[in-house]
Design an enzyme around this catalytic site. Structure first.
Site, PDB file in Angstrom:
ATOM      1  N   LYS A 110     -18.971  -9.149  -2.751  1.00  0.00           N
ATOM      2  CA  LYS A 110     -19.095 -10.236  -1.769  1.00  0.00           C
ATOM      3  C   LYS A 110     -19.757  -9.741  -0.479  1.00  0.00           C
ATOM      4  CE  LYS A 110     -14.600 -11.051  -1.572  1.00  0.00           C
ATOM      5  NZ  LYS A 110     -14.098  -9.996  -2.496  1.00  0.00           N
ATOM      6  N   ARG A 168      -8.548 -17.489   1.087  1.00  0.00           N
ATOM      7  CA  ARG A 168      -7.891 -16.750   0.008  1.00  0.00           C
ATOM      8  C   ARG A 168      -6.645 -17.460  -0.492  1.00  0.00           C
ATOM      9  NH1 ARG A 168     -10.048 -11.393   1.746  1.00  0.00           N
ATOM     10  NH2 ARG A 168      -9.416  -9.751   0.335  1.00  0.00           N
ATOM     11  N   ARG A 179     -15.647   3.891  -3.021  1.00  0.00           N
ATOM     12  CA  ARG A 179     -16.682   3.451  -2.068  1.00  0.00           C
ATOM     13  C   ARG A 179     -16.436   3.949  -0.643  1.00  0.00           C
ATOM     14  NH1 ARG A 179     -15.603  -3.151  -1.881  1.00  0.00           N
ATOM     15  NH2 ARG A 179     -13.655  -3.014  -0.721  1.00  0.00           N
ATOM     16  N   ARG A 226     -12.133   3.032   3.612  1.00  0.00           N
ATOM     17  CA  ARG A 226     -11.043   2.126   3.991  1.00  0.00           C
ATOM     18  C   ARG A 226      -9.711   2.641   3.466  1.00  0.00           C
ATOM     19  NH1 ARG A 226     -13.016  -3.861   2.455  1.00  0.00           N
ATOM     20  NH2 ARG A 226     -10.793  -3.955   1.980  1.00  0.00           N
ATOM     21  N   ARG A 276      -4.235  -5.613  -4.734  1.00  0.00           N
ATOM     22  CA  ARG A 276      -5.189  -6.601  -4.210  1.00  0.00           C
ATOM     23  C   ARG A 276      -5.710  -7.500  -5.325  1.00  0.00           C
ATOM     24  NH1 ARG A 276      -9.025  -2.469  -1.356  1.00  0.00           N
ATOM     25  NH2 ARG A 276     -10.339  -4.270  -0.927  1.00  0.00           N
TER      26      ARG A 276
HETATM   27  P1  AMP Z   1     -11.246  -7.529   2.404  1.00  0.00           P
HETATM   28  O1  AMP Z   1     -12.042  -6.744   3.402  1.00  0.00           O
HETATM   29  O2  AMP Z   1     -11.751  -8.937   2.248  1.00  0.00           O
HETATM   30  O3  AMP Z   1     -11.084  -6.810   1.096  1.00  0.00           O
HETATM   31  O4  AMP Z   1      -9.778  -7.657   3.025  1.00  0.00           O
HETATM   32  C1  AMP Z   1      -8.976  -6.534   3.261  1.00  0.00           C
HETATM   33  C2  AMP Z   1      -7.535  -6.949   3.477  1.00  0.00           C
HETATM   34  O5  AMP Z   1      -7.469  -7.785   4.645  1.00  0.00           O
HETATM   35  C3  AMP Z   1      -6.926  -7.779   2.363  1.00  0.00           C
HETATM   36  O6  AMP Z   1      -6.408  -6.982   1.313  1.00  0.00           O
HETATM   37  C4  AMP Z   1      -5.837  -8.536   3.116  1.00  0.00           C
HETATM   38  O7  AMP Z   1      -4.752  -7.689   3.409  1.00  0.00           O
HETATM   39  C5  AMP Z   1      -6.533  -8.847   4.439  1.00  0.00           C
HETATM   40  N1  AMP Z   1      -7.280 -10.122   4.402  1.00  0.00           N
HETATM   41  C6  AMP Z   1      -8.628 -10.285   4.544  1.00  0.00           C
HETATM   42  N2  AMP Z   1      -8.960 -11.582   4.485  1.00  0.00           N
HETATM   43  C7  AMP Z   1      -7.803 -12.258   4.285  1.00  0.00           C
HETATM   44  C8  AMP Z   1      -7.488 -13.626   4.109  1.00  0.00           C
HETATM   45  N3  AMP Z   1      -8.439 -14.583   4.112  1.00  0.00           N
HETATM   46  N4  AMP Z   1      -6.178 -13.959   3.926  1.00  0.00           N
HETATM   47  C9  AMP Z   1      -5.207 -13.024   3.919  1.00  0.00           C
HETATM   48  N5  AMP Z   1      -5.438 -11.708   4.055  1.00  0.00           N
HETATM   49  C10 AMP Z   1      -6.725 -11.318   4.240  1.00  0.00           C
END
Ligand code: AMP
Length: 230
Positions: A23, A98, A137, A171, A182
């Site tokens: 994404k 989400r 990554r 990360r 996740r």
């Molecule tokens: P991402 O960078 O999109 O993989 O997000 C990393 C982490 O941030 C996720 O595993 C969640 O803990 C949190 N997070 C990011 N976006 C959301 C969202 N829309 N709703 C809830 N948690 C989020």
């Protein structure tokens, strides 16, 4: 190729898919081409954690565990960002919504601004491959270029091919165990949004296990049609 001038009103797109589906990579490739801004709630939350804000403090442990941060916190950081002038032309939402509640809140936030969701693209991938993709990554701290231990190492170890930067970031949540949590959160709470948007006739499914450039070409064709109609 630049298609940035082809839409006359703000266009809002959602990229759906599990962690590792691509994404962020795709959103970064498409934003300039279509004059849209990538909006990643993960990036916004990581920024809040780094800045030590109240939202960041509340989100930190939840993110490290691979669980979803509360809708309330996520919506607060997103709302702030939506009001920034640079997002006026439209957005590519990456990692948001989400949950069903976030999807409903998004509709309301856009409606208040006279906007709507124009297209939702579901990146279709194999879960097992995602664990390997995410666990290896890392990115260049200076320019954000993405790398992978096995699939895309820099030509010279530790040096960014793009900008020559030598600080690489991994990360905290990109390890095999947290990726599985996740993925679980994705299937339990986010995947139901695929049928929600399908029933609203805005969903396109795109096979996304292939080469990054091929997928970008497929997405570009879909988004080009959307922006041409605006
Ligand atoms: P991402 O960078 O999109 O993989 O997000 C990393 C982490 O941030 C996720 O595993 C969640 O803990 C949190 N997070 C990011 N976006 C959301 C969202 N829309 N709703 C809830 N948690 C989020």
């Amino acid at each position: 190729m630049k298609d940035a001038s082809s839409h006359t009103r703000p266009v809002n797109l959602i990229l759906l898919g599990p962690p590792g589906a691509g994404k962020g990579t795709q959103a970064r490739m498409l934003e300039q081409r279509f004059g849209l801004v990538q909006l990643s709630t993960g990036d916004l939350l990581r920024g809040a954690v780094a800045a030590g804000t109240a939202a960041g403090k509340a989100a930190k442990a939840v993110m490290e565990a691979g669980e979803l941060v509360s809708d309330e916190i996520v919506l607060a950081v997103l709302k702030d960002r939506l009001d920034a002038p640079d997002v006026a032309a439209g957005t590519i939402l990456d990692g948001f919504p989400r949950t069903a509640a976030q999807a409903e809140a998004l509709d309301a936030l856009l409606a208040e601004r006279g906007q709507k969701i124009d297209a939702v693209i579901s990146l279709e991938v194999d879960d097992e491959a995602m664990v390997a993709r995410v666990a290896g990554r890392f990115t260049c701290a200076a320019c954000g270029e993405g790398y992978h231990d096995d699939f895309k190492p820099p030509s010279v170890a530790g040096v960014c091919d793009k900008c020559g930067g030598t600080e690489m970031i991994r990360r905290a949540d990109d390890n095999a165990e947290t990726v599985r949590t996740r993925l679980g959160a994705y299937h339990a709470q986010t995947a139901p949004l695929i049928s929600y948007y399908a029933s609203r006739k805005v969903l396109t499914r795109v096979p996304a296990m292939g080469a990054i450039d091929d997928i970008a070409r497929d997405l570009g064709a879909i988004i080009g049609k959307v922006t041409a109609g605006t």
